[in-house]
Motif scaffolding. Sequence first.
Motif, PDB file in Angstrom:
ATOM      1  N   CYS A 158       2.451   1.272   8.546  1.00  0.00           N
ATOM      2  CA  CYS A 158       1.459   1.967   7.732  1.00  0.00           C
ATOM      3  C   CYS A 158       0.910   3.174   8.495  1.00  0.00           C
ATOM      4  CB  CYS A 158       0.322   1.033   7.352  1.00  0.00           C
ATOM      5  SG  CYS A 158       0.871  -0.426   6.421  1.00  0.00           S
ATOM      6  N   ASP A 173       0.830  -1.196   0.000  1.00  0.00           N
ATOM      7  CA  ASP A 173       0.000   0.000   0.000  1.00  0.00           C
ATOM      8  C   ASP A 173       0.873   1.258   0.000  1.00  0.00           C
ATOM      9  OD1 ASP A 173      -3.072   0.781   0.689  1.00  0.00           O
ATOM     10  OD2 ASP A 173      -1.699   2.200   1.617  1.00  0.00           O
ATOM     11  N   TYR A 229      -5.640  -0.642   4.012  1.00  0.00           N
ATOM     12  CA  TYR A 229      -4.328  -0.879   3.406  1.00  0.00           C
ATOM     13  C   TYR A 229      -4.426  -2.080   2.462  1.00  0.00           C
ATOM     14  CZ  TYR A 229      -3.165   2.040   7.401  1.00  0.00           C
ATOM     15  OH  TYR A 229      -3.139   3.049   8.339  1.00  0.00           O
TER      16      TYR A 229
END
Length: 417
Positions: free
Chosen positions: A268, A255, A283
């Motif tokens: 993330c 992602d 994600y």
Amino acid sequence: MVQIRTGRRTFRQTTGAVGAVALLALGAAPAVADDATPEFAFGAFDPIKGVKTGSTFEVPATFTSTGTEPLDKVFLSYEVTRGLSHTDLPSNCLRYEVPSYDEAPSKSQAVCEFDQTVKPGVVYAPEKALTLKATSHALEDRLRMVVEAEDAGPDENASEPVRGTAPAVKLVERPDQTPATDGAEYGVVDTTVSTENTADFQVTGAQLTGKVGDTVDLKVAFTNAGPAWVLGNRDTSAADVRVKLPAGTTVTKADGFCDKLATGSYSCGTSQSWVDEGHGETYDFTVRIDKKVAGAKGSVAFAGPARPFDKVASNDTAVIGLDVTGSGASPAPSASPTSSAAPTPSAGSASPTGGSDASATTGGGSSTTGGSGATTLTGDLASTGSGSVLPLAGAAVAVVGLGAGTVLLARRRAAQK
């Protein structure tokens, strides 16, 4: 590291700074500031704490003109982030709503006009302090106050103004207070407003299913279940979500909000430095199943700084399961790397083992880090470094050489004739 998508829009502050430099270079700005320019200083102002959701509180602002001449009019503005709202606004004030843009959250701004003489060196305050209300989603909000001799006008993205309906207020002198001379320079003060509230951050896992050699999609999510929104520092992520893939898999595309930490492990972030209640991030990964590993599991979990506002720990982690269908044996390659008939593969083209990441993802992807912006390797060259392509290439070279020789011989015979 936490990841925030970059390259979205230029900050207005940056644009203003560049513009100022350009004006100086052109001689449009004076080399020395004009001493007669009105300046102001706010009195001491501490962060506001312990506010209850749904309650109102006063903003006790005082200021002093640090110039040398009396002023005929001043403007006092109050700017708050989305967890706070203006209430009982006087009729000499206008309210503007400004949506989120340039990596800044939405805000509400009230500008009050005081059409009266303001003497230098004297402490002034509104005769009735402005009041604000903490909404049901308030938590950590920001308050900015600005006093100016001229109305700077609304933000370029502001809504149409709404005039207050409460009785107009005026400024009164506070002779018992010592005039402010420094601290909040240029008539601007920034502070925080802390409300007693919670925000439940939670993550969602996933189940990967497929045969060895399959490439499958993975979606995991982070959600702020509220009731409060969460506002972090500018240019920082509102959450740090760690995604770890099961053994026996390879990430072929990560992602755009995720940075690779190690093989099969990612950090993330969020698209902005805040996350509203009921919102979050999803994600997306593309994962190849390399082999069957008994009991292999991945995980999704929070990392980073402590979250004192989050009182529910049971949903802070989630599982990424892996179900490999079939026998679980790896498919036989078209040409064995150990065969004497096949060329030895280069160090950079050997088949990845379970749990390692592919070297790249889709070309022309996001400019952010974390697996975006390269090309997924496929076919014989990608898997072995050779395959049947080299014999075909050799044959092609031989054909080209034979054709060239034939043409050369024909030209020589023609010349002899």
